[in-house]
Design a protein around this motif. Sequence first.
Motif, PDB file in Angstrom:
ATOM      1  N   PHE A  91      -4.544  11.580  -4.041  1.00  0.00           N
ATOM      2  CA  PHE A  91      -4.333  10.241  -4.588  1.00  0.00           C
ATOM      3  C   PHE A  91      -3.010  10.157  -5.348  1.00  0.00           C
ATOM      4  CE2 PHE A  91      -4.655   7.692  -8.484  1.00  0.00           C
ATOM      5  CZ  PHE A  91      -4.672   6.424  -7.928  1.00  0.00           C
ATOM      6  N   LEU A  92      -2.769  11.116  -6.252  1.00  0.00           N
ATOM      7  CA  LEU A  92      -1.572  11.067  -7.094  1.00  0.00           C
ATOM      8  C   LEU A  92      -0.297  11.366  -6.312  1.00  0.00           C
ATOM      9  CD1 LEU A  92      -3.122  12.753 -10.224  1.00  0.00           C
ATOM     10  CD2 LEU A  92      -2.254  10.396 -10.118  1.00  0.00           C
ATOM     11  N   ARG A  93      -0.339  12.331  -5.402  1.00  0.00           N
ATOM     12  CA  ARG A  93       0.850  12.627  -4.595  1.00  0.00           C
ATOM     13  C   ARG A  93       1.195  11.453  -3.694  1.00  0.00           C
ATOM     14  NH1 ARG A  93       0.854  16.482  -0.977  1.00  0.00           N
ATOM     15  NH2 ARG A  93      -1.365  16.315  -0.646  1.00  0.00           N
ATOM     16  N   SER A  94       0.185  10.796  -3.156  1.00  0.00           N
ATOM     17  CA  SER A  94       0.419   9.632  -2.311  1.00  0.00           C
ATOM     18  C   SER A  94       1.007   8.488  -3.133  1.00  0.00           C
ATOM     19  CB  SER A  94      -0.886   9.198  -1.648  1.00  0.00           C
ATOM     20  OG  SER A  94      -0.670   8.090  -0.816  1.00  0.00           O
ATOM     21  N   ALA A  95       0.482   8.276  -4.337  1.00  0.00           N
ATOM     22  CA  ALA A  95       1.017   7.225  -5.218  1.00  0.00           C
ATOM     23  C   ALA A  95       2.454   7.543  -5.623  1.00  0.00           C
ATOM     24  CB  ALA A  95       0.125   7.082  -6.455  1.00  0.00           C
ATOM     25  N   PHE A  96       2.721   8.821  -5.920  1.00  0.00           N
ATOM     26  CA  PHE A  96       4.076   9.245  -6.264  1.00  0.00           C
ATOM     27  C   PHE A  96       5.028   8.900  -5.126  1.00  0.00           C
ATOM     28  CE2 PHE A  96       7.233  12.455  -5.187  1.00  0.00           C
ATOM     29  CZ  PHE A  96       8.044  12.462  -6.303  1.00  0.00           C
ATOM     30  N   TRP A  97       4.672   9.331  -3.923  1.00  0.00           N
ATOM     31  CA  TRP A  97       5.576   9.133  -2.795  1.00  0.00           C
ATOM     32  C   TRP A  97       5.748   7.654  -2.471  1.00  0.00           C
ATOM     33  CZ3 TRP A  97       9.144  12.187  -1.378  1.00  0.00           C
ATOM     34  CH2 TRP A  97       9.854  11.922  -0.213  1.00  0.00           C
ATOM     35  N   ALA A  98       4.691   6.867  -2.559  1.00  0.00           N
ATOM     36  CA  ALA A  98       4.787   5.428  -2.289  1.00  0.00           C
ATOM     37  C   ALA A  98       5.730   4.760  -3.286  1.00  0.00           C
ATOM     38  CB  ALA A  98       3.402   4.785  -2.347  1.00  0.00           C
ATOM     39  N   GLU A  99       5.609   5.111  -4.556  1.00  0.00           N
ATOM     40  CA  GLU A  99       6.475   4.512  -5.573  1.00  0.00           C
ATOM     41  C   GLU A  99       7.911   4.981  -5.430  1.00  0.00           C
ATOM     42  OE1 GLU A  99       6.776   3.936 -10.383  1.00  0.00           O
ATOM     43  OE2 GLU A  99       4.818   4.280  -9.461  1.00  0.00           O
ATOM     44  N   ALA A 100       8.102   6.270  -5.226  1.00  0.00           N
ATOM     45  CA  ALA A 100       9.461   6.792  -5.048  1.00  0.00           C
ATOM     46  C   ALA A 100      10.105   6.176  -3.812  1.00  0.00           C
ATOM     47  CB  ALA A 100       9.435   8.314  -4.941  1.00  0.00           C
ATOM     48  N   SER A 101       9.339   6.007  -2.761  1.00  0.00           N
ATOM     49  CA  SER A 101       9.867   5.411  -1.528  1.00  0.00           C
ATOM     50  C   SER A 101      10.283   3.963  -1.754  1.00  0.00           C
ATOM     51  CB  SER A 101       8.815   5.484  -0.420  1.00  0.00           C
ATOM     52  OG  SER A 101       8.518   6.820  -0.112  1.00  0.00           O
ATOM     53  N   ARG A 102       9.471   3.244  -2.515  1.00  0.00           N
ATOM     54  CA  ARG A 102       9.781   1.835  -2.806  1.00  0.00           C
ATOM     55  C   ARG A 102      11.019   1.714  -3.695  1.00  0.00           C
ATOM     56  NH1 ARG A 102       8.835  -0.906  -7.053  1.00  0.00           N
ATOM     57  NH2 ARG A 102       7.279   0.514  -7.882  1.00  0.00           N
ATOM     58  N   ILE A 103      11.082   2.476  -4.766  1.00  0.00           N
ATOM     59  CA  ILE A 103      12.189   2.380  -5.724  1.00  0.00           C
ATOM     60  C   ILE A 103      13.492   2.851  -5.104  1.00  0.00           C
ATOM     61  CG2 ILE A 103      13.120   3.310  -7.886  1.00  0.00           C
ATOM     62  CD1 ILE A 103      10.213   3.395  -8.909  1.00  0.00           C
ATOM     63  N   ALA A 104      13.441   3.958  -4.405  1.00  0.00           N
ATOM     64  CA  ALA A 104      14.656   4.575  -3.882  1.00  0.00           C
ATOM     65  C   ALA A 104      14.921   4.226  -2.419  1.00  0.00           C
ATOM     66  CB  ALA A 104      14.567   6.094  -4.050  1.00  0.00           C
ATOM     67  N   ASP A 105      14.110   3.338  -1.846  1.00  0.00           N
ATOM     68  CA  ASP A 105      14.269   2.919  -0.454  1.00  0.00           C
ATOM     69  C   ASP A 105      14.293   4.117   0.489  1.00  0.00           C
ATOM     70  OD1 ASP A 105      14.431   0.997   1.545  1.00  0.00           O
ATOM     71  OD2 ASP A 105      16.623   1.048   1.562  1.00  0.00           O
ATOM     72  N   LEU A 106      13.327   5.007   0.291  1.00  0.00           N
ATOM     73  CA  LEU A 106      13.192   6.193   1.132  1.00  0.00           C
ATOM     74  C   LEU A 106      12.108   5.944   2.170  1.00  0.00           C
ATOM     75  CD1 LEU A 106      13.152   8.896  -1.672  1.00  0.00           C
ATOM     76  CD2 LEU A 106      15.069   8.304  -0.187  1.00  0.00           C
TER      77      LEU A 106
END
Length: 159
Positions: free
Chosen positions: A18-33
């Motif tokens: 749950f937390l790793r998925s949330a981390f990656w989703a947020e990082a992807s959104r903020i950094a356009d990854l």
Amino acid sequence: MDGVRLQEEPPGGDAGRFLRSAFWAEASRIADLPADEDGAPPGDLVDLVPPGGSFVVAVRDGEPLGCVGVRELADGSVEVKRLYVTGRARGLGLGRRLLTWCEDWARARGAARVVLDTHGELTAALGLYRSAGFVEVEPYNDNPHAQLWFAKALTSGQR
């Protein structure tokens, strides 16, 4: 934070996923990854486990609020991975507490320094790392998503 426990768990467990998925989703959104299909790099499941690594989840009343992983590198450094705090727990010092846990884990293994990489758009993370004494260094890996690399000496004379 009152009532928050840090507990070592497998990164592939329920809270870890749950937390790793949330981390990656947020990082992807903020950094356009680009987002991974499963929401988190599968290397975490191999690298962030004993004996050469660990993964910690911060939990309060059964709710996962944050996480961080560490892994030993070939040069004797310890790398911080997937430091993440949910929106509900931000501003309460949990990120610093998780980062301090990483430093303690590294010291217990005799590491001279802790390293990490990050994306330049993750400004809250950059502020935390700098305020915790991390300094910018030359790239130590070839992570295609990283733009900045940091290190913190755990013993005098290192960087």
